[in-house]
Write a protein that holds these residues in place. Structure first.
Motif, PDB file in Angstrom:
ATOM      1  N   LYS A 185      16.040   7.913 -11.113  1.00 38.51           N
ATOM      2  CA  LYS A 185      15.192   8.258 -12.254  1.00 38.51           C
ATOM      3  C   LYS A 185      15.715   9.505 -12.955  1.00 38.51           C
ATOM      4  CE  LYS A 185      10.898   6.434 -10.356  1.00 38.51           C
ATOM      5  NZ  LYS A 185       9.557   6.818  -9.864  1.00 38.51           N
ATOM      6  N   MET A 186      16.172  10.473 -12.174  1.00 34.15           N
ATOM      7  CA  MET A 186      16.708  11.693 -12.756  1.00 34.15           C
ATOM      8  C   MET A 186      17.976  11.394 -13.562  1.00 34.15           C
ATOM      9  SD  MET A 186      17.877  15.239 -10.939  1.00 34.15           S
ATOM     10  CE  MET A 186      19.396  14.579 -10.305  1.00 34.15           C
TER      11      MET A 186
ATOM     12  N   GLU B 295       0.798  -1.221   0.000  1.00 34.77           N
ATOM     13  CA  GLU B 295       0.000   0.000   0.000  1.00 34.77           C
ATOM     14  C   GLU B 295       0.835   1.278   0.000  1.00 34.77           C
ATOM     15  OE1 GLU B 295      -3.065   0.026   2.941  1.00 34.77           O
ATOM     16  OE2 GLU B 295      -3.715  -1.996   2.437  1.00 34.77           O
ATOM     17  N   CYS B 296       2.073   1.204   0.454  1.00 36.23           N
ATOM     18  CA  CYS B 296       2.923   2.406   0.558  1.00 36.23           C
ATOM     19  C   CYS B 296       4.057   2.381  -0.460  1.00 36.23           C
ATOM     20  CB  CYS B 296       3.479   2.522   1.971  1.00 36.23           C
ATOM     21  SG  CYS B 296       2.202   2.613   3.221  1.00 36.23           S
ATOM     22  N   ALA B 297       3.876   1.661  -1.545  1.00 43.52           N
ATOM     23  CA  ALA B 297       4.938   1.550  -2.554  1.00 43.52           C
ATOM     24  C   ALA B 297       5.250   2.903  -3.188  1.00 43.52           C
ATOM     25  CB  ALA B 297       4.531   0.538  -3.622  1.00 43.52           C
ATOM     26  N   ILE B 298       4.243   3.727  -3.400  1.00 45.14           N
ATOM     27  CA  ILE B 298       4.459   5.033  -4.030  1.00 45.14           C
ATOM     28  C   ILE B 298       5.294   5.938  -3.124  1.00 45.14           C
ATOM     29  CG2 ILE B 298       3.304   7.134  -4.830  1.00 45.14           C
ATOM     30  CD1 ILE B 298       0.970   5.326  -5.695  1.00 45.14           C
ATOM     31  N   GLU B 299       4.976   5.967  -1.829  1.00 41.59           N
ATOM     32  CA  GLU B 299       5.733   6.784  -0.887  1.00 41.59           C
ATOM     33  C   GLU B 299       7.176   6.311  -0.779  1.00 41.59           C
ATOM     34  OE1 GLU B 299       2.700   5.666  -0.364  1.00 41.59           O
ATOM     35  OE2 GLU B 299       1.463   7.387   0.217  1.00 41.59           O
ATOM     36  N   TYR B 300       7.348   4.978  -0.758  1.00 48.19           N
ATOM     37  CA  TYR B 300       8.700   4.428  -0.662  1.00 48.19           C
ATOM     38  C   TYR B 300       9.509   4.734  -1.918  1.00 48.19           C
ATOM     39  CZ  TYR B 300      12.454   1.117   0.228  1.00 48.19           C
ATOM     40  OH  TYR B 300      13.682   0.554   0.438  1.00 48.19           O
ATOM     41  N   GLU B 301       8.858   4.653  -3.075  1.00 51.88           N
ATOM     42  CA  GLU B 301       9.527   4.969  -4.345  1.00 51.88           C
ATOM     43  C   GLU B 301       9.951   6.441  -4.389  1.00 51.88           C
ATOM     44  OE1 GLU B 301       8.208   5.084  -8.982  1.00 51.88           O
ATOM     45  OE2 GLU B 301       7.448   3.418  -7.763  1.00 51.88           O
ATOM     46  N   ASP B 302       9.087   7.326  -3.894  1.00 50.34           N
ATOM     47  CA  ASP B 302       9.442   8.751  -3.831  1.00 50.34           C
ATOM     48  C   ASP B 302      10.628   8.983  -2.911  1.00 50.34           C
ATOM     49  OD1 ASP B 302       7.414   9.421  -5.555  1.00 50.34           O
ATOM     50  OD2 ASP B 302       6.013  10.043  -3.976  1.00 50.34           O
ATOM     51  N   PHE B 303      10.644   8.295  -1.767  1.00 49.82           N
ATOM     52  CA  PHE B 303      11.745   8.430  -0.819  1.00 49.82           C
ATOM     53  C   PHE B 303      13.052   7.954  -1.440  1.00 49.82           C
ATOM     54  CE2 PHE B 303      14.061   6.304   2.780  1.00 49.82           C
ATOM     55  CZ  PHE B 303      14.653   7.460   3.253  1.00 49.82           C
ATOM     56  N   LEU B 304      13.036   6.806  -2.113  1.00 47.34           N
ATOM     57  CA  LEU B 304      14.251   6.296  -2.735  1.00 47.34           C
ATOM     58  C   LEU B 304      14.730   7.205  -3.865  1.00 47.34           C
ATOM     59  CD1 LEU B 304      13.781   2.428  -2.886  1.00 47.34           C
ATOM     60  CD2 LEU B 304      15.172   3.771  -1.317  1.00 47.34           C
ATOM     61  N   GLU B 305      13.807   7.782  -4.625  1.00 47.11           N
ATOM     62  CA  GLU B 305      14.194   8.704  -5.694  1.00 47.11           C
ATOM     63  C   GLU B 305      14.855   9.950  -5.107  1.00 47.11           C
ATOM     64  OE1 GLU B 305      14.902  10.846  -9.087  1.00 47.11           O
ATOM     65  OE2 GLU B 305      14.623   8.704  -8.795  1.00 47.11           O
ATOM     66  N   CYS B 306      14.330  10.428  -4.004  1.00 46.98           N
ATOM     67  CA  CYS B 306      14.935  11.596  -3.359  1.00 46.98           C
ATOM     68  C   CYS B 306      16.335  11.265  -2.859  1.00 46.98           C
ATOM     69  CB  CYS B 306      14.057  12.062  -2.202  1.00 46.98           C
ATOM     70  SG  CYS B 306      14.683  13.530  -1.367  1.00 46.98           S
ATOM     71  N   MET B 307      16.526  10.063  -2.347  1.00 46.48           N
ATOM     72  CA  MET B 307      17.826   9.676  -1.806  1.00 46.48           C
ATOM     73  C   MET B 307      18.862   9.420  -2.900  1.00 46.48           C
ATOM     74  SD  MET B 307      17.842   9.478   1.547  1.00 46.48           S
ATOM     75  CE  MET B 307      19.043   8.276   1.971  1.00 46.48           C
ATOM     76  N   HIS B 308      18.476   8.682  -3.938  1.00 46.55           N
ATOM     77  CA  HIS B 308      19.448   8.204  -4.919  1.00 46.55           C
ATOM     78  C   HIS B 308      19.404   8.908  -6.264  1.00 46.55           C
ATOM     79  CE1 HIS B 308      20.322   5.058  -2.111  1.00 46.55           C
ATOM     80  NE2 HIS B 308      19.073   4.667  -2.108  1.00 46.55           N
ATOM     81  N   ARG B 309      18.296   9.570  -6.575  1.00 41.55           N
ATOM     82  CA  ARG B 309      18.144  10.294  -7.845  1.00 41.55           C
ATOM     83  C   ARG B 309      18.361   9.390  -9.066  1.00 41.55           C
ATOM     84  NH1 ARG B 309      15.844  14.525  -5.529  1.00 41.55           N
ATOM     85  NH2 ARG B 309      17.206  15.844  -4.324  1.00 41.55           N
TER      86      ARG B 309
ATOM     87  N   ALA C 252      18.738   8.532 -15.020  1.00 42.46           N
ATOM     88  CA  ALA C 252      18.342   7.818 -16.234  1.00 42.46           C
ATOM     89  C   ALA C 252      17.776   8.790 -17.271  1.00 42.46           C
ATOM     90  CB  ALA C 252      17.313   6.747 -15.897  1.00 42.46           C
ATOM     91  N   ARG C 253      16.993   9.750 -16.823  1.00 40.70           N
ATOM     92  CA  ARG C 253      16.438  10.749 -17.753  1.00 40.70           C
ATOM     93  C   ARG C 253      17.542  11.610 -18.357  1.00 40.70           C
ATOM     94  NH1 ARG C 253      13.054  13.093 -20.805  1.00 40.70           N
ATOM     95  NH2 ARG C 253      12.327  15.206 -20.492  1.00 40.70           N
ATOM     96  N   LEU C 254      18.500  12.038 -17.545  1.00 47.44           N
ATOM     97  CA  LEU C 254      19.612  12.837 -18.051  1.00 47.44           C
ATOM     98  C   LEU C 254      20.437  12.036 -19.052  1.00 47.44           C
ATOM     99  CD1 LEU C 254      21.195  15.464 -17.931  1.00 47.44           C
ATOM    100  CD2 LEU C 254      22.506  14.487 -16.052  1.00 47.44           C
ATOM    101  N   LYS C 255      20.644  10.754 -18.779  1.00 45.32           N
ATOM    102  CA  LYS C 255      21.394   9.905 -19.701  1.00 45.32           C
ATOM    103  C   LYS C 255      20.674   9.803 -21.043  1.00 45.32           C
ATOM    104  CE  LYS C 255      23.314   5.298 -20.164  1.00 45.32           C
ATOM    105  NZ  LYS C 255      23.409   3.954 -19.610  1.00 45.32           N
ATOM    106  N   ALA C 256      19.344   9.630 -21.009  1.00 45.25           N
ATOM    107  CA  ALA C 256      18.569   9.549 -22.253  1.00 45.25           C
ATOM    108  C   ALA C 256      18.644  10.853 -23.040  1.00 45.25           C
ATOM    109  CB  ALA C 256      17.113   9.200 -21.935  1.00 45.25           C
ATOM    110  N   ILE C 257      18.588  11.984 -22.338  1.00 41.78           N
ATOM    111  CA  ILE C 257      18.676  13.288 -23.005  1.00 41.78           C
ATOM    112  C   ILE C 257      20.036  13.459 -23.672  1.00 41.78           C
ATOM    113  CG2 ILE C 257      18.807  15.772 -22.569  1.00 41.78           C
ATOM    114  CD1 ILE C 257      16.604  15.341 -20.449  1.00 41.78           C
ATOM    115  N   LEU C 258      21.105  13.093 -22.958  1.00 40.87           N
ATOM    116  CA  LEU C 258      22.449  13.238 -23.538  1.00 40.87           C
ATOM    117  C   LEU C 258      22.667  12.290 -24.716  1.00 40.87           C
ATOM    118  CD1 LEU C 258      24.576  13.709 -20.313  1.00 40.87           C
ATOM    119  CD2 LEU C 258      23.908  15.428 -22.001  1.00 40.87           C
ATOM    120  N   GLU C 259      22.103  11.073 -24.652  1.00 45.75           N
ATOM    121  CA  GLU C 259      22.211  10.142 -25.786  1.00 45.75           C
ATOM    122  C   GLU C 259      21.479  10.691 -27.003  1.00 45.75           C
ATOM    123  OE1 GLU C 259      20.777   6.400 -24.367  1.00 45.75           O
ATOM    124  OE2 GLU C 259      22.618   5.980 -23.238  1.00 45.75           O
TER     125      GLU C 259
END
Length: 106
Positions: A71-72, A55-69, A74-81
Motif C-alpha cells: 500500500k505504501m 473475522e481476522c481479515a483486518i489483522e492479516y491485512e495489517d501483517f501483510l502490509e508490514c511485511m510487503h509495504r 502504491a501511494r508513493l507511486k501515485a504521489i510521484l505520478e
C-alpha cells in the motif's frame, strides 16, 4: 501456563517454529512485524480456518502490509505520478536542492 509445560520439557517452541517473525533475530530484539503477526495469530486462535479468515481479515491485512509495504508503494507511486503531471503542466517546479544542483560553497 500449564502445570506441566510439555514444550519446555521437550526443548521445543512451537510458536517460534510456526511464526515467521518469532525466529531468532540479531541482538535479540523483536522483528519489525512481530506484533502484527502475534495479533493475527491471537485473533484466529481457536476459530477455525474459514471463520478466522473472515473475522481476522483486518489483522492479516495489517501483517501483510508490514511485511510487503504494498500500500505504501502504491501511494508513493501515485504521489510521484501526480508530481510528474504537475511538472509537465508547468504548475510545479522542484526546489533547487532536489534537482541535483549543489549549493555554492564559500
Amino acid at each position: 501456563m500449564p502445570f506441566w509445560d510439555l514444550q519446555r520439557q521437550l526443548g521445543i517452541d512451537v510458536d517460534r517454529w510456526l511464526l515467521r517473525q518469532s525466529t531468532a533475530q540479531p541482538y535479540g530484539s523483536a522483528a519489525a512485524c512481530h506484533a502484527f503477526e502475534r495479533e493475527w495469530v491471537a485473533c484466529g486462535h481457536g476459530l477455525g480456518r474459514t471463520r478466522a479468515a473472515r473475522e481476522c481479515a483486518i489483522e492479516y491485512e495489517d501483517f501483510l502490509e508490514c511485511m510487503h509495504r504494498s500500500k505504501m508503494a502504491a501511494r508513493l507511486k501515485a504521489i510521484l505520478e501526480q508530481r510528474k503531471k504537475l511538472m509537465r503542466e508547468g504548475r510545479y517546479s522542484p526546489p533547487e536542492h532536489h534537482q541535483g544542483k549543489e549549493e555554492p560553497r564559500p
